[in-house]
Scaffold this active site. Structure first.
Site, PDB file in Angstrom:
ATOM      1  N   GLY A   1      -1.421  62.761  37.265  1.00 24.46           N
ATOM      2  CA  GLY A   1      -0.730  61.670  36.808  1.00 24.46           C
ATOM      3  C   GLY A   1       0.357  61.143  37.893  1.00 24.46           C
ATOM      4  O   GLY A   1       0.590  59.979  37.488  1.00 24.46           O
ATOM      5  N   HIS A   2       0.000  61.670  38.855  1.00 24.61           N
ATOM      6  CA  HIS A   2       0.976  61.075  39.992  1.00 24.61           C
ATOM      7  C   HIS A   2       0.454  60.961  41.214  1.00 24.61           C
ATOM      8  O   HIS A   2       0.675  61.620  42.296  1.00 24.61           O
ATOM      9  CB  HIS A   2       2.152  61.970  40.370  1.00 24.61           C
ATOM     10  CG  HIS A   2       3.435  61.488  40.756  1.00 24.61           C
ATOM     11  ND1 HIS A   2       3.499  61.421  42.179  1.00 24.61           N
ATOM     12  CD2 HIS A   2       4.350  60.876  40.211  1.00 24.61           C
ATOM     13  CE1 HIS A   2       4.751  60.888  42.648  1.00 24.61           C
ATOM     14  NE2 HIS A   2       5.262  60.487  41.313  1.00 24.61           N
ATOM     15  N   PHE A   3      -0.354  60.048  41.628  1.00 24.74           N
ATOM     16  CA  PHE A   3      -1.113  59.090  40.758  1.00 24.74           C
ATOM     17  C   PHE A   3      -2.355  59.156  41.154  1.00 24.74           C
ATOM     18  O   PHE A   3      -2.965  59.475  42.083  1.00 24.74           O
ATOM     19  CB  PHE A   3      -0.363  57.633  41.363  1.00 24.74           C
ATOM     20  CG  PHE A   3       1.084  57.595  41.243  1.00 24.74           C
ATOM     21  CD1 PHE A   3       1.531  57.199  40.220  1.00 24.74           C
ATOM     22  CD2 PHE A   3       1.763  57.716  42.528  1.00 24.74           C
ATOM     23  CE1 PHE A   3       2.833  56.821  40.061  1.00 24.74           C
ATOM     24  CE2 PHE A   3       3.019  57.601  42.221  1.00 24.74           C
ATOM     25  CZ  PHE A   3       3.778  57.214  41.136  1.00 24.74           C
TER      26      PHE A   3
END
Length: 151
Positions: free
Chosen positions: A55-57
């Site tokens: 999720g990052h990224f």
């Protein structure tokens, strides 16, 4: 005169005996150059398999700065615990403070982060360290961290 080098290297097996952290939150692979002045270098091999990259990224993976600060704290914990002699050896480290934190450059998959930590103060069970996170010799983050070593 005390030798400037106390331990040459702490491997992952010793880190696992020293810190309570486990996957996915054990954020150092080894600690090298631990010295009698309570300094040393934590090493983190950053891979695309890190859970944070989900999720990052997803389109442009960047290793989260807060995880670098935690890596600094874990390195400081290993240095602190391995420096205590005798039967009073602490069994836990609690991260207490972060000061003067700056993120300078992004860290990407494939980078090897070195957490250069040195003690800047100590009072009883409280320790303070200054840390510089480096990739290929360039500073990517820096902070002062405080911790308490305890049973």
């Amino acid at each position: 005169m005390e030798s400037p080098i106390k331990f040459e290297e702490v491997d992952i097996a010793t880190i696992l005996k020293t810190l309570p952290h486990r996957y996915p939150f054990l954020l150092i692979d080894r600690v090298i150059n631990i010295r009698a002045d309570h300094s040393g270098i934590g090493v983190k091999n950053v891979t695309i398999n890190e859970p944070a990259f989900q999720g990052h990224f997803p389109e442009r993976p960047v290793y989260p700065g807060v995880l670098m600060i935690e890596g600094m704290a874990q390195t400081a914990g290993v240095i602190g615990i391995t420096s205590v002699e005798g039967t009073e050896k602490p069994r836990a480290v609690y991260f207490l403070t972060i000061d003067k934190c700056k993120f300078r450059k992004p860290v990407m998959p494939g980078d090897i982060v070195e957490y250069h930590m040195r003690s800047i103060g100590r009072r009883k069970t409280m320790w303070w360290f200054h840390g510089d996170a480096k990739v290929n010799g360039a500073t990517v983050a820096e902070a002062d961290v405080g911790a308490m070593l305890t049973d």
